[in-house]
Design an enzyme around this catalytic site. Structure first.
Site, PDB file in Angstrom:
ATOM      1  N   PRO A  98     -33.058  87.224  29.618  1.00  0.00           N
ATOM      2  CA  PRO A  98     -32.394  88.274  28.832  1.00  0.00           C
ATOM      3  C   PRO A  98     -30.884  88.101  28.911  1.00  0.00           C
ATOM      4  CG  PRO A  98     -33.206  89.146  30.923  1.00  0.00           C
ATOM      5  CD  PRO A  98     -33.719  87.741  30.817  1.00  0.00           C
ATOM      6  N   CYS A 134     -27.371  89.963  27.367  1.00  0.00           N
ATOM      7  CA  CYS A 134     -26.637  90.964  26.594  1.00  0.00           C
ATOM      8  C   CYS A 134     -25.762  90.283  25.562  1.00  0.00           C
ATOM      9  CB  CYS A 134     -25.705  91.759  27.503  1.00  0.00           C
ATOM     10  SG  CYS A 134     -26.532  93.005  28.456  1.00  0.00           S
ATOM     11  N   ALA A 194     -30.853  93.160  27.882  1.00  0.00           N
ATOM     12  CA  ALA A 194     -30.914  94.494  28.468  1.00  0.00           C
ATOM     13  C   ALA A 194     -30.715  95.518  27.353  1.00  0.00           C
ATOM     14  CB  ALA A 194     -29.837  94.654  29.526  1.00  0.00           C
ATOM     15  N   GLN A 223     -36.200  93.658  27.633  1.00  0.00           N
ATOM     16  CA  GLN A 223     -35.774  94.176  28.929  1.00  0.00           C
ATOM     17  C   GLN A 223     -35.202  95.579  28.726  1.00  0.00           C
ATOM     18  OE1 GLN A 223     -32.124  92.802  31.001  1.00  0.00           O
ATOM     19  NE2 GLN A 223     -33.456  92.219  32.695  1.00  0.00           N
ATOM     20  N   TYR A 245     -27.636  97.434  38.484  1.00  0.00           N
ATOM     21  CA  TYR A 245     -27.809  98.532  37.528  1.00  0.00           C
ATOM     22  C   TYR A 245     -28.674  99.631  38.160  1.00  0.00           C
ATOM     23  CZ  TYR A 245     -25.386  95.312  34.546  1.00  0.00           C
ATOM     24  OH  TYR A 245     -24.426  94.472  34.056  1.00  0.00           O
ATOM     25  N   ARG A 294     -37.345  92.756  36.615  1.00  0.00           N
ATOM     26  CA  ARG A 294     -36.391  91.794  37.161  1.00  0.00           C
ATOM     27  C   ARG A 294     -35.718  92.463  38.353  1.00  0.00           C
ATOM     28  NH1 ARG A 294     -31.548  88.185  34.428  1.00  0.00           N
ATOM     29  NH2 ARG A 294     -32.867  86.367  34.546  1.00  0.00           N
ATOM     30  N   LEU A 343     -29.086  78.901  37.447  1.00  0.00           N
ATOM     31  CA  LEU A 343     -28.564  77.541  37.535  1.00  0.00           C
ATOM     32  C   LEU A 343     -29.667  76.483  37.551  1.00  0.00           C
ATOM     33  CD1 LEU A 343     -25.423  77.885  39.847  1.00  0.00           C
ATOM     34  CD2 LEU A 343     -25.508  77.431  37.386  1.00  0.00           C
ATOM     35  N   GLY A 385     -30.804  80.861  31.108  1.00  0.00           N
ATOM     36  CA  GLY A 385     -29.874  81.707  30.366  1.00  0.00           C
ATOM     37  C   GLY A 385     -28.829  80.866  29.665  1.00  0.00           C
ATOM     38  N   ARG A 386     -27.768  80.541  30.409  1.00  0.00           N
ATOM     39  CA  ARG A 386     -26.630  79.851  29.798  1.00  0.00           C
ATOM     40  C   ARG A 386     -27.021  78.521  29.179  1.00  0.00           C
ATOM     41  NH1 ARG A 386     -23.265  80.941  35.139  1.00  0.00           N
ATOM     42  NH2 ARG A 386     -25.420  80.709  35.882  1.00  0.00           N
TER      43      ARG A 386
END
Ligand SMILES: Cc1cc2nc3c(=O)[nH]c(=O)nc-3n(C[C@H](O)[C@H](O)[C@H](O)COP(=O)(O)O)c2cc1C
Length: 364
Positions: free
Chosen positions: A23, A25, A57, A100, A182, A230, A301, A323-324
């Protein structure tokens, strides 16, 4: 044969491979409503060949947004906007979509990351943030408002209502955001939860609210579709939330019918001392998977196909989220399939790009 490209089932949800899009944002919604950015962004991720795409999210209430541009699912308007985007994405891809659901708690009311990401006080256009206790994240921030019984009830109801909306939108799974400092994580960690009632103090008490939210969401979302969470397996701060507590939390989640656990870390405290490195969160995922038997998603990573393959083959995680690497290269699963001698689903419009020398890289 590649393990990364082998099929997997979370309950009754069949995944075509073990690659999960984490996920992320986008801070591109207007009053919580998805729009053309999401259509474009999710559109290209949906033809990536990954096994599961988890939407960013998504706030269950306006005050639970990190920024005022966060995606939301708290009203008929936000549901309608997301339906239009999901319908577009569905025209070209049958990738399973998860969403999410989250509440930012004391980390709400912030600037966009690319504008600095600073928490905005009410005097600068922000809003009053809510948390387990009146303890701010950073030293220069206004204290959040500690939630009372009515506030807790409202947030449980907000999560359940958002889960019902997600079900109506056809999402294949829901992931609760219990990580990265969060709201749900704020309840878990003794660093942010100083309550003296049934929701603070002992581990049992600190887990109570997140477990209640899980129970409500599990009841609100169709039983045949997975609900997971998560978590941050550690705060990376001495005296904070840690792996041993995460293991107990995972066991308790499991008894509530939680179908998967997505293992991240950190984000709760500016004091964190993270030891970064390739696959640095996989040891947490591995222990949770081995000791609880839950379906586990490893993340963090993981950038090379061989690393993802090894994580699955060595039983460190059932699924691997990226992700990235997916933002950098939304065709990552195609390239991974090429490197690992596997096949991947791709739209027929693109089949002619199969590199010379490769056979059967793409399938319908
Ligand atoms: C642009 C961006 C947005 C993110 N948004 C979220 C989010 O909405 N929810 C979440 O749990 N993690 C979020 N993360 C964290 C990622 O899901 C992921 O855990 C993290 O980037 C580490 O994985 P990676 O090394 O593969 O990028 C975000 C990360 C990035 C880069």
């Amino acid at each position: 044969m590649s393990q990364l490209f082998s099929q997997y089932r979370i309950g009754r949800l069949a995944l075509k491979n073990r690659i999960v899009i984490a996920p992320m944002c986008q801070y591109s919604a207007v009053d919580g409503a998805a729009g053309d950015w999401h259509r474009m962004h999710l559109g290209h991720l949906a033809v990536s060949g990954a096994g599961l795409l988890i939407l960013e999210a998504t706030a269950v209430a306006p005050e639970g947004r990190i920024s005022n541009r966060d995606l939301g699912l708290w009203s008929d308007e936000t549901e309608h906007a997301l339906r239009q985007v999901v319908t577009s994405v569905r025209t070209f891809s049958d990738i399973p979509l998860a969403i999410q659901l989250g509440h930012a708690g004391r980390k709400a009311s912030a600037q966009l990351p690319w504008e600095g990401g600073r928490r905005l006080p009410v005097s600068e256009g922000g809003w009053q943030v809510l948390a387990p206790s009146a303890v701010a994240y950073g030293p220069d921030e206004d204290a959040p408002l500690a939630l009372d019984a009515a506030g807790l009830e409202q947030i449980r109801a907000d999560f359940a209502a958002a889960a019902r909306r997600a079900a109506r939108l056809g999402f294949a799974a829901v992931e609760l955001h219990g990580a990265h400092g969060y709201l749900l994580h704020q309840f878990l960690s003794p660093l942010s939860n100083h309550r003296e009632d049934a929701y603070g103090g002992s581990l049992e008490n600190r887990m109570r609210f997140p477990l209640e939210v899980m129970a409500e969401v599990r009841a609100a979302f169709p039983a045949e579709r997975p609900v997971g969470i998560r978590i941050s397996a550690t705060d990376w701060v001495a005296g904070g939330w840690d792996l041993e507590q995460s293991l107990e939390f995972a066991r308790r989640l499991r008894t509530l019918g939680c179908d998967f656990i997505h293992v991240s870390s950190g984000g709760l405290s500016p004091e964190q001392q993270i030891v970064l490195g390739s696959g640095y969160q996989l040891p947490f995922a591995e222990r949770i998977r081995r000791e609880t038997g839950m379906t586990t998603i490893g993340v963090g990573l993981i950038t090379e196909p061989e690393e993802a393959e090894a994580a699955v083959a060595q039983g460190r995680a059932d699924l691997v989220a990226l992700g990235r690497a997916m933002l950098y290269d939304p065709r990552w699963p195609w390239h991974a399939a090429a490197r690992l001698g596997a096949s991947v689903e791709a739209p027929p419009q693109y089949w002619r790009c199969q590199p010379r020398g490769l056979k059967d890289l793409f399938k319908a």
